[in-house]
Design an enzyme around this catalytic site. Sequence first.
Site, short mmCIF file in Angstrom:
data_model
loop_
_atom_site.label_atom_id
_atom_site.label_comp_id
_atom_site.label_asym_id
_atom_site.label_seq_id
_atom_site.Cartn_x
_atom_site.Cartn_y
_atom_site.Cartn_z
N ALA A 1 0.82 -1.21 0.00
CA ALA A 1 0.00 0.00 0.00
C ALA A 1 0.86 1.26 0.00
CB ALA A 1 -0.92 0.02 1.21
N GLY B 1 6.18 1.23 5.87
CA GLY B 1 7.09 0.27 5.24
C GLY B 1 7.23 0.48 3.75
N CYS B 2 6.11 0.73 3.09
CA CYS B 2 6.14 0.91 1.64
C CYS B 2 6.84 2.22 1.26
CB CYS B 2 4.73 0.85 1.07
SG CYS B 2 3.98 -0.78 1.29
N THR B 3 6.70 3.23 2.09
CA THR B 3 7.40 4.50 1.85
C THR B 3 8.90 4.29 2.02
OG1 THR B 3 5.49 5.79 2.53
CG2 THR B 3 7.63 6.90 2.59
N ALA C 1 10.07 2.34 -1.10
CA ALA C 1 10.03 3.15 -2.32
C ALA C 1 11.13 4.20 -2.32
CB ALA C 1 8.66 3.82 -2.47
#
Length: 157
Positions: free
Chosen positions: A41, A46-48, A51
């Site tokens: 998401a 975590g995804c930030t 990325a």
Amino acid sequence: MTQQLEPGTVAPDFTLADAEGTPVSLSSYRGREVIVYFYPAAATPGCTTQACDFRDNLASLGAAGFTVLGISPDPVQKLAAFAEQEALTFPLLSDEDHAVAEAYGAWGEKKNYGRTYDGLIRSTVVLDAEGKVSLAQYNVKATGHVAKLRRDLGIDR
């Protein structure tokens, strides 16, 4: 759980919309090595982290011949906001029906806080210039993943 990809197999082709709504086809990257990473998401911690780690390593990955594509089940509008907020300069692709994630073995059973459900499994698949899988990693950690991937690919800083 869907079948995970193995090195040597031809990766399933796909066409998904990027953060601007423009269709992006994997086949247009033939002749280049591609890192396809799946994340659950946009704009979550975590995804930030993951990325931004790809963003910060993009020049050296590119110099080593790799193109990066990020795929999540987020809608295009959320990807656009995420890309702008974090200054992400590689394509983020929307897989809202998770068909591509399923084809790549990145969708399946997850357990979180004692709850079991189906969802996106943080995964990275590296494709060679002919579109074959050269490396497939599933259940990867967001923090430190790009450094580990660089080591696994033999890319020096």
